[in-house]
Write an enzyme that holds these catalytic residues in place. Structure first.
Site, PDB file in Angstrom:
ATOM      1  N   ASP A 157       0.558  -0.992   0.234  1.00  0.00           N
ATOM      2  CA  ASP A 157      -0.282   0.382  -0.107  1.00  0.00           C
ATOM      3  C   ASP A 157       0.845   1.500   0.274  1.00  0.00           C
ATOM      4  O   ASP A 157       2.335   1.269   0.200  1.00  0.00           O
ATOM      5  CB  ASP A 157      -1.028  -0.052   1.494  1.00  0.00           C
ATOM      6  CG  ASP A 157      -2.041   0.950   0.883  1.00  0.00           C
ATOM      7  OD1 ASP A 157      -2.723   0.831  -0.055  1.00  0.00           O
ATOM      8  OD2 ASP A 157      -2.798   0.951   2.010  1.00  0.00           O
ATOM      9  N   HIS A 158      -0.215   2.955  -0.758  1.00  0.00           N
ATOM     10  CA  HIS A 158       1.030   3.615  -0.796  1.00  0.00           C
ATOM     11  C   HIS A 158       2.521   3.799  -0.331  1.00  0.00           C
ATOM     12  O   HIS A 158       3.425   4.173   0.640  1.00  0.00           O
ATOM     13  CB  HIS A 158       0.825   4.285   0.863  1.00  0.00           C
ATOM     14  CG  HIS A 158      -0.688   5.187   0.956  1.00  0.00           C
ATOM     15  ND1 HIS A 158      -1.418   5.561  -0.345  1.00  0.00           N
ATOM     16  CD2 HIS A 158      -1.783   3.919   1.246  1.00  0.00           C
ATOM     17  CE1 HIS A 158      -2.311   6.119   0.233  1.00  0.00           C
ATOM     18  NE2 HIS A 158      -2.835   5.027   0.704  1.00  0.00           N
ATOM     19  N   HIS A 163      -7.919   9.470   5.007  1.00  0.00           N
ATOM     20  CA  HIS A 163      -7.655   8.376   6.038  1.00  0.00           C
ATOM     21  C   HIS A 163      -7.930   8.752   7.311  1.00  0.00           C
ATOM     22  O   HIS A 163      -7.645   9.924   7.484  1.00  0.00           O
ATOM     23  CB  HIS A 163      -6.405   8.594   6.027  1.00  0.00           C
ATOM     24  CG  HIS A 163      -5.563   7.534   4.365  1.00  0.00           C
ATOM     25  ND1 HIS A 163      -5.252   8.181   3.400  1.00  0.00           N
ATOM     26  CD2 HIS A 163      -5.777   6.352   3.814  1.00  0.00           C
ATOM     27  CE1 HIS A 163      -4.981   7.680   2.454  1.00  0.00           C
ATOM     28  NE2 HIS A 163      -5.217   6.719   2.956  1.00  0.00           N
ATOM     29  N   GLY A 164      -7.882   7.343   8.205  1.00  0.00           N
ATOM     30  CA  GLY A 164      -7.920   7.759   9.838  1.00  0.00           C
ATOM     31  C   GLY A 164      -9.319   8.295  10.372  1.00  0.00           C
ATOM     32  O   GLY A 164     -10.446   7.901   9.936  1.00  0.00           O
ATOM     33  N   GLY A 187     -11.646   3.954   3.865  1.00  0.00           N
ATOM     34  CA  GLY A 187     -13.114   3.064   4.362  1.00  0.00           C
ATOM     35  C   GLY A 187     -13.583   2.588   5.507  1.00  0.00           C
ATOM     36  O   GLY A 187     -14.216   2.386   5.811  1.00  0.00           O
ATOM     37  N   SER A 188     -12.496   3.422   7.006  1.00  0.00           N
ATOM     38  CA  SER A 188     -12.930   3.446   7.929  1.00  0.00           C
ATOM     39  C   SER A 188     -13.940   4.891   7.675  1.00  0.00           C
ATOM     40  O   SER A 188     -13.515   6.058   8.397  1.00  0.00           O
ATOM     41  CB  SER A 188     -11.593   3.643   9.005  1.00  0.00           C
ATOM     42  OG  SER A 188     -10.880   2.640   9.110  1.00  0.00           O
ATOM     43  N   ASN A 220     -10.193  -0.340   1.196  1.00  0.00           N
ATOM     44  CA  ASN A 220      -8.504   0.041   2.832  1.00  0.00           C
ATOM     45  C   ASN A 220      -9.539   0.326   3.487  1.00  0.00           C
ATOM     46  O   ASN A 220     -10.230   1.261   3.857  1.00  0.00           O
ATOM     47  CB  ASN A 220      -7.594   0.403   1.882  1.00  0.00           C
ATOM     48  CG  ASN A 220      -7.570   0.151   0.703  1.00  0.00           C
ATOM     49  OD1 ASN A 220      -7.851  -0.642   0.285  1.00  0.00           O
ATOM     50  ND2 ASN A 220      -6.093   0.927   0.381  1.00  0.00           N
ATOM     51  N   THR A 280      -7.788   2.009   9.630  1.00  0.00           N
ATOM     52  CA  THR A 280      -8.089   2.265  11.222  1.00  0.00           C
ATOM     53  C   THR A 280      -8.771   1.737  12.406  1.00  0.00           C
ATOM     54  O   THR A 280      -9.168   1.671  13.161  1.00  0.00           O
ATOM     55  CB  THR A 280      -8.512   4.246  11.406  1.00  0.00           C
ATOM     56  OG1 THR A 280      -7.696   4.936  10.671  1.00  0.00           O
ATOM     57  CG2 THR A 280      -8.902   5.171  12.230  1.00  0.00           C
TER      58      THR A 280
HETATM   59  P1  13P Z   1      -8.792   4.609   7.011  1.00  0.00           P
HETATM   60  O1  13P Z   1      -7.394   4.331   7.966  1.00  0.00           O
HETATM   61  O2  13P Z   1      -8.921   5.166   6.990  1.00  0.00           O
HETATM   62  O3  13P Z   1      -9.172   3.257   7.432  1.00  0.00           O
HETATM   63  O4  13P Z   1      -8.104   3.515   5.346  1.00  0.00           O
HETATM   64  C1  13P Z   1      -6.794   2.870   5.303  1.00  0.00           C
HETATM   65  C2  13P Z   1      -6.176   3.034   3.701  1.00  0.00           C
HETATM   66  O5  13P Z   1      -6.655   3.900   3.079  1.00  0.00           O
HETATM   67  C3  13P Z   1      -5.247   2.472   3.282  1.00  0.00           C
HETATM   68  O6  13P Z   1      -4.893   2.670   2.163  1.00  0.00           O
END
Ligand code: 13P
Length: 278
Positions: free
Chosen positions: A82-83, A179-180, A209-210, A229, A232
């Site tokens: 990822d990233h 994210h987060g 996605g959180s 994804n 968090t």
């Molecule tokens: P979250 O931590 O917001 O779920 O995001 C995860 C993410 O996008 C990982 O690439």
């Protein structure tokens, strides 16, 4: 089963109208539980790894555990870096068994993002490995502007040009996500997801996605999101399960804790996996 090509997993999801959960992991438990619960639900799953966490667990160990766990189940499992914007790390991941990589040049000017993504795609496709790229800025959910400022969103025009120039296999889009922990409920730009999907006809990826409301996630999947994804919320569910267990059982035995918290962590995983099958 051996690991499956992430591209095959996502193409199937995209053409059949469902999404695949990609869980960001950092140890044996987070890998093992995600794969076991996906098997229980008979749904594919993707194991995602942030390369910045290599100081805690190496790419080699993540790859070895994921391959070993995947062999014990019958559902498709992908392993995704990822990233990453470090070509050396991407190359290493491709050499040791990751089934896809993300080159994230979203922080760069458009032309530089295109050029670097092209280089990664060339190297990856020569090895039969799929590449996720990112266009638009998926920022931090603790900053409202990062997910509410439409100037930061992926545009259809840029997405078309980017895809034509890079031939990436999937595209992470900025469509009201971040994210987060969101400090305010996010509102996904669903028409934008649909327009980008129709224009590109490749699986789109929803980062952050959180904490996105379930109804929005399901609508996003219907409009072209094939992977979501989750980091968090997964780690929070893990933390809560351990905290509650320790409080109730009054034990210091970490084996019992790891063993006995599986059920509640897997309940969380099942919800996320099934949410993407509207
Ligand atoms: P979250 O931590 O917001 O779920 O995001 C995860 C993410 O996008 C990982 O690439």
């Amino acid at each position: 089963m051996p690991l499956e090509k992430t591209g095959d997993i996502l193409r199937h999801a995209y053409t059949q109208g469902y999404g695949v959960a990609a869980f960001n992991i950092f140890n044996y438990e987070t890998i093992h539980l995600a794969i076991q619960e996906a098997e229980n639900q008979q749904k594919p799953v993707i194991i995602g790894f942030y390369p910045v966490w290599q100081s805690y667990i190496s790419l080699d160990v993540v790859s070895a555990i994921t391959h070993a766990c995947a062999k014990t189940v019958g559902i498709p499992v992908g392993l995704h870096l990822d990233h990453c914007d470090d070509f050396a790390v991407i190359t290493k991941a491709m050499q040791i068994g990751f089934s896809s990589v993300m080159y994230d040049g979203s922080h760069l000017p458009f032309d530089e993002n295109v050029k670097n993504t092209q280089n990664v795609v060339k190297a990856a496709h020569a090895l039969g490995i799929d590449v996720e790229a990112e266009l638009g800025a998926v920022g931090d959910a603790s900053n409202i502007e990062d997910f509410a400022d439409r100037d930061k969103f992926t545009t259809v025009e840029q997405a078309i040009e980017f895809y034509e120039k890079t031939n990436c296999n999937s595209l992470a889009v900025a469509v009201g996500n971040a994210h987060g922990n969101y400090i305010q409920e996010p509102t996904l730009d669903l028409p934008r997801i649909e327009a980008i999907s129709k224009a590109l006809n490749i699986p789109l990826v929803l980062h952050g996605g959180s904490g996105i409301p379930d109804d929005q996630v399901q609508e996003a999947v219907k409009r072209g999101i094939a992977k979501m994804n989750v980091a968090t919320e997964y780690h929070h569910a893990y933390y809560l399960a351990v905290k509650e267990y320790m409080q109730v059982s009054n034990t210091t035995n970490m084996y019992n804790c790891a063993n006995d918290t599986q059920t509640s962590i897997r309940e969380f995983l099942a919800c996320k996996i099934n949410l993407l099958h509207p």
